[in-house]
Design a protein around this motif. Sequence first.
Motif, PDB file in Angstrom:
ATOM      1  N   GLU A  28       0.833  -1.214   0.000  1.00 17.35           N
ATOM      2  CA  GLU A  28       0.000   0.000   0.000  1.00 17.35           C
ATOM      3  C   GLU A  28       0.862   1.256   0.000  1.00 17.35           C
ATOM      4  N   ARG A  31       2.170   1.690  -3.475  1.00 16.09           N
ATOM      5  CA  ARG A  31       1.090   2.204  -4.326  1.00 16.09           C
ATOM      6  C   ARG A  31       0.884   3.702  -4.108  1.00 16.09           C
ATOM      7  N   ARG A  35       1.272   6.661  -6.850  1.00 17.18           N
ATOM      8  CA  ARG A  35       0.239   7.673  -7.125  1.00 17.18           C
ATOM      9  C   ARG A  35       0.837   9.081  -7.058  1.00 17.18           C
TER      10      ARG A  35
END
Length: 109
Positions: A28, A31, A35
């Motif tokens: 996470e 990720r 982003r």
Amino acid sequence: MPSARTSLHDLVTKSQFTHILDLELELEEVRDELRVDKAVQRESEPYYMVQSLKRQVAWDETEKGTVDFVLDLLQSSKDAGGTLKSTLADTQTRMEEEQLARTPTRDEG
């Protein structure tokens, strides 16, 4: 009381579960970093310039289509105006001729 074998099995399972949770958390985080990197890339000058140019090209194409349409409309209006002038002149000439034909000449009167 659990045996030594059961306790070891429980510890391995808990350890694996904890490792999986740690990996999911790390995934996470990666990720989120991705982003952020993509957002920074979108806001970077080259990306912005490319997007701006794409929008400008699209706008220019739309504007060119509009200008072409207006020019065609203007030409049609000019053609229609010419036709109306010609029709008006023809009608006026006929009316004058009819007027002259109805008006008695001095010799007839």
